[in-house]
Design a protein around this motif. Sequence first.
Motif, PDB file in Angstrom:
ATOM      1  N   ASP A 321       0.823  -1.212   0.000  1.00 34.96           N
ATOM      2  CA  ASP A 321       0.000   0.000   0.000  1.00 34.96           C
ATOM      3  C   ASP A 321       0.856   1.261   0.000  1.00 34.96           C
ATOM      4  OD1 ASP A 321       0.836  -0.605   2.585  1.00 34.96           O
ATOM      5  OD2 ASP A 321      -0.997   0.084   3.547  1.00 34.96           O
ATOM      6  N   CYS A 322       1.963   1.265   0.733  1.00 33.11           N
ATOM      7  CA  CYS A 322       2.834   2.444   0.757  1.00 33.11           C
ATOM      8  C   CYS A 322       3.449   2.691  -0.620  1.00 33.11           C
ATOM      9  CB  CYS A 322       3.923   2.274   1.799  1.00 33.11           C
ATOM     10  SG  CYS A 322       3.326   2.164   3.501  1.00 33.11           S
ATOM     11  N   GLU A 325       0.537   3.934  -2.950  1.00 31.14           N
ATOM     12  CA  GLU A 325       0.086   5.290  -2.632  1.00 31.14           C
ATOM     13  C   GLU A 325       1.118   6.329  -3.068  1.00 31.14           C
ATOM     14  OE1 GLU A 325      -2.922   4.715   1.126  1.00 31.14           O
ATOM     15  OE2 GLU A 325      -0.775   4.607   1.516  1.00 31.14           O
ATOM     16  N   ARG A 395      -6.237  -0.176  -0.313  1.00 31.68           N
ATOM     17  CA  ARG A 395      -5.452   1.045  -0.556  1.00 31.68           C
ATOM     18  C   ARG A 395      -4.523   0.866  -1.750  1.00 31.68           C
ATOM     19  NH1 ARG A 395      -5.716   1.594   5.113  1.00 31.68           N
ATOM     20  NH2 ARG A 395      -3.875   0.303   5.421  1.00 31.68           N
ATOM     21  N   THR A 396      -3.991  -0.334  -1.888  1.00 29.14           N
ATOM     22  CA  THR A 396      -3.149  -0.605  -3.053  1.00 29.14           C
ATOM     23  C   THR A 396      -3.960  -0.501  -4.341  1.00 29.14           C
ATOM     24  OG1 THR A 396      -1.802  -2.106  -1.708  1.00 29.14           O
ATOM     25  CG2 THR A 396      -1.574  -2.276  -4.095  1.00 29.14           C
ATOM     26  N   SER A 399      -5.118   3.168  -5.139  1.00 28.05           N
ATOM     27  CA  SER A 399      -3.991   3.965  -5.628  1.00 28.05           C
ATOM     28  C   SER A 399      -3.627   3.580  -7.053  1.00 28.05           C
ATOM     29  CB  SER A 399      -2.785   3.774  -4.706  1.00 28.05           C
ATOM     30  OG  SER A 399      -3.086   4.161  -3.381  1.00 28.05           O
TER      31      SER A 399
END
Length: 601
Positions: A321-322, A325, A395-396, A399
């Motif tokens: 996810d990081c 994003e 979230r992945t 994004s």
Amino acid sequence: MRFFATAFIVLTCGLAHGADSQTLNLTFCCSPQNDLFVALSAYKCPRFTTPAEAIANAPDRTGVLILADQYPERSTAIEPADFDKAHQKHLRLFVEFPASLPGMEVSLPRAATWERAVVASGNFGEALPKMHILGINDCHFVAVMHPPAADLVLARVAGFDTAVYGLPERAAYPLLFSLPEKGLVVATTKLSSFVSGRFEPVADWRLVWQKVLSWLDTNNTARLDYTPVVTPAFGNNEKLPNSYQRDAFNDAAHWFSHAHLLISPSVKSEYELALKVGVETTPPPAPGEPEGDGSLGMMEGYSSGIRWDGQQLRRLPIRADCNAETAMVLALDGLLNGEKPSAKIANNLLDYVYFNSDMCQGVRADPKHPAFGLIGWGAIAPAWQVANYGDDNARTMLSTIVAAAAMKTDRWDKPLTRALLANLRTTGKLGFRGDRVDVPALEQHGWEYFHNSEPVNYSPHFEAYLWACNLWAYRETHYAPFLERTTNAIAMTMNVYPEQWRWQDNLERAHMLLCLAWLVQLDRTAHISSPTDAKQHCDWLNRITDDLIADQLRSGAIRERRGLHGAPAQAPLSNEQYGTTETPLIQQNGDPVTDQLYTTG
């Protein structure tokens, strides 16, 4: 501190008019870069490099500050003869991080873990009452046997800015105390690094130093002149420029690509080895350390813990996810600002997630495996590889959707579609998936077990972003299961709001906004609901929005508030619990905290 009973002149930030013509009866023993010495530099106080020199050259009956230049590796050594000399000259001596004290046993330096500074006396007045908490980052200190009553102590205490359960009966170490019969004030740690060490709250530490300085020189009118290392971009009541939104976005995009979190080939092997054995942090970037280009992924971010020198460790985990994003922000930077290097990094990061790391490979790339299509929580580290959190998958995917649209590409459509279906396939009949469905559980039960089960999980933090993904996927595909299970779960969740939500806080309210907004949009564009249901969906969205905005301050910050039960909404119930679980910063509703990660973001 008994000497604090004497009158003192209030000091404030900035320099008084005519400061250059004033003198302070203070002599320093410290490096020229010491924060306190620099803050008082306009007064041109004499400075020496050894305690003996400072004591020998200080005028009688004045103040001498012997500060900790070798902190935290080595405590401050002062010879017994120097203490005697200072006493003979009636000097008022401030010593920090001492290796020895006259007539007292002093330990070797040790490091605090969860302990914070706590006001332990009434000598600071109403501005700093007893049990008020102050922050000293990564505090190293020496313990003193049989100390006198202290004005500041170091202790593990629960509370936001007040030790709500008092001081622990044991393990409260003196930080600041006086020995008036010896003309001494002792700080068992380095208090003079309050700027570079990023001590907080800034105003409270000003008051501490005002008290110390007023004892050392009772006639001074000095003002501490310094600016904190980290400050808000704008003041609480400052008018924002018209370009504030664009400026904030541009600053964020620049930070992502220059924060030394993109992994470069020069550190790839070192970081991968560390991750394989469970190491999760690495030191701050060294001078000249190269930036990566996204092809090897990106670290999670900077650790929240601040070191004694004001720097922060980096978090090594390479999370899906990081990475996604960050790719989203940089892809938008490429679209809005024409930054081709940003778009290239975005492309590399998403390629890393979907094609070039193990997050979507192995069993997740095997159509015969029940984990097929899911996105691993992280890469390389064994504990991160097996986890499949639904909110992180969401979230992945969200994004990726934005990044692909910004770059006008279908490059990741296939793995994105697989991920959407994999998460739907492991969602129960009622539309809830639960917090996580990991690889071992899938191998044990098969995906059908989860698809046919009926879990109920009133936790928007874990569920709501997947619901938003499903509603978007329904718009794109008209595949009914995306809609049916999702709308049922949303209705069940809103029908028990807020009493049965897990955390009942603004984090969960914020997470519901996106799926409710998508639901309202589909009502208006695809006519998926009856007029009565469509009105109810609008009412749900308005209710959540209104409840969230009710906690928004004039500055724009959304105040966090606790629910009734459950972690992380549960605040520590004792001093011993502080630091043991993932909890909010607030101890009680009304504490001035805003969550910039999960709520505002």
